[in-house]
Design a protein around this motif. Structure first.
Motif, PDB file in Angstrom:
ATOM      1  N   GLU A  65       2.559   6.920  -6.786  1.00  0.00           N
ATOM      2  CA  GLU A  65       1.660   8.010  -7.172  1.00  0.00           C
ATOM      3  C   GLU A  65       2.331   9.371  -7.003  1.00  0.00           C
ATOM      4  O   GLU A  65       2.044  10.316  -7.753  1.00  0.00           O
ATOM      5  N   LYS A  66       3.245   9.473  -6.038  1.00  0.00           N
ATOM      6  CA  LYS A  66       3.943  10.727  -5.775  1.00  0.00           C
ATOM      7  C   LYS A  66       5.215  10.872  -6.599  1.00  0.00           C
ATOM      8  O   LYS A  66       5.963  11.838  -6.434  1.00  0.00           O
ATOM      9  N   GLU A  99       2.321   1.838  -3.447  1.00  0.00           N
ATOM     10  CA  GLU A  99       1.332   2.455  -4.338  1.00  0.00           C
ATOM     11  C   GLU A  99       1.309   3.968  -4.138  1.00  0.00           C
ATOM     12  O   GLU A  99       1.287   4.742  -5.105  1.00  0.00           O
ATOM     13  N   TYR A 100       1.305   4.383  -2.879  1.00  0.00           N
ATOM     14  CA  TYR A 100       1.275   5.814  -2.566  1.00  0.00           C
ATOM     15  C   TYR A 100       2.541   6.513  -3.062  1.00  0.00           C
ATOM     16  O   TYR A 100       2.465   7.589  -3.694  1.00  0.00           O
ATOM     17  N   LEU A 101       3.689   5.914  -2.810  1.00  0.00           N
ATOM     18  CA  LEU A 101       4.940   6.533  -3.220  1.00  0.00           C
ATOM     19  C   LEU A 101       5.052   6.639  -4.740  1.00  0.00           C
ATOM     20  O   LEU A 101       5.533   7.651  -5.266  1.00  0.00           O
ATOM     21  N   ALA A 122      10.219   2.372  -4.227  1.00  0.00           N
ATOM     22  CA  ALA A 122       8.980   2.345  -3.444  1.00  0.00           C
ATOM     23  C   ALA A 122       8.707   0.968  -2.862  1.00  0.00           C
ATOM     24  O   ALA A 122       8.365   0.836  -1.676  1.00  0.00           O
ATOM     25  N   LYS A 167       0.833  -1.208   0.000  1.00  0.00           N
ATOM     26  CA  LYS A 167       0.000   0.000   0.000  1.00  0.00           C
ATOM     27  C   LYS A 167       0.866   1.256   0.000  1.00  0.00           C
ATOM     28  O   LYS A 167       0.556   2.249  -0.665  1.00  0.00           O
ATOM     29  N   THR A 168       1.957   1.217   0.760  1.00  0.00           N
ATOM     30  CA  THR A 168       2.861   2.366   0.808  1.00  0.00           C
ATOM     31  C   THR A 168       3.552   2.567  -0.534  1.00  0.00           C
ATOM     32  O   THR A 168       3.731   3.709  -0.995  1.00  0.00           O
TER      33      THR A 168
END
Length: 244
Positions: free
Chosen positions: A133-134, A129-131, A141, A126-127
């Motif tokens: 996206e950023k 995915e967030y990274l 990531a 999940k982390t």
């Protein structure tokens, strides 16, 4: 040095360390504040050997469930896991120091808790995915949380091992391998006992022999696990502390 003298010297050192800890805590603000056994606030990001309380370790691990308690029946505590694995290593090797290293291999969990492998994997995904996206490259990531978890455990292992007056296990690759393998062997044995697993179990090495246990794996209860952990601290490492 006999056990009585060693006990007295350790008690005197512990009192001095607690006084130094309180003095130090008053002069700086913790980055990651955490409440210790005696009610003092420590910095989880900067734990020192003088802040390690073995009674706290024994008590906390005796109430921390393996597999986060996701099974039928009573819980197998982390303290029980450490004791049974340490005894198995001593039975196989006759090496009390090696057994002592295993006894303390999960001691960092008295502050971090038992972060299960599936949880680390899921949070890592999940982390990532967030990274991504950023704009963080996927190669960086993925694995960030897993690596951070390892570093956090390693950072706590250093003062714990120092407080036990042992050299870092990283200096002894054979010990490190034996402890890591016994962890996998115990995990597999516990999985079979708690879940009835017959074949492979996910995220656990299944190519190692079962540990040499003297009986079946059954929940001990927190009090028995805490006392057994304290007993092995003295038996294998000469660390004499009373139950909190």
């Amino acid at each position: 040095m006999n056990q009585e003298v060693r006990h007295i010297s350790k008690e005197a050192r512990r009192v001095d360390q607690q006084a130094a800890r309180r003095a130090g805590a008053a002069t700086r603000k913790p980055k990651c504040p955490i409440v210790m056994f005696d009610g003092q606030i420590a910095d989880l990001a900067d734990m020192q050997a003088g802040q390690i309380d073995f009674a706290h370790i024994a008590g906390a691990l005796s109430k921390t469930a393996r597999f986060t308690g996701r099974h039928r029946g009573g819980a197998i505590s982390v303290a029980q896991h450490c004791v049974m694995g340490a005894d198995a290593l001593f039975r196989e090797s006759g090496d009390g120091v090696l057994a002592g290293y295993f006894l303390l291999h999960d001691a960092h969990e008295y502050l971090l808790g038992d972060i299960g492998r599936p949880a680390v994997l899921d949070i890592d995904l999940k982390t990532a995915e967030y990274l991504i996206e950023k704009g963080v490259p996927a190669a960086i990531a993925h694995g960030a949380v897993a690596e951070g978890t390892k570093r956090s455990k390693r950072a706590l292992d250093i003062p714990i091992i120092e407080a036990a007056q042992l050299p870092p296990i990283s200096r002894m690759p054979l010990y490190a391998r034996q402890v890591a393998e016994m962890d996998e062997r115990m995990c597999m044995a516990e999985a079979r006992a708690l879940y009835g697993a017959k074949g492979d179990f996910p995220l656990v090495r299944c190519d190692l022999p079962p540990p040499r246990l003297t009986g079946t794996i059954e929940p001990w209860g927190a009090m028995k696990a805490e006392i057994a952990f304290l007993d092995r601290l003295e038996r294998y490492l000469g660390i004499v502390v009373r139950a909190a």
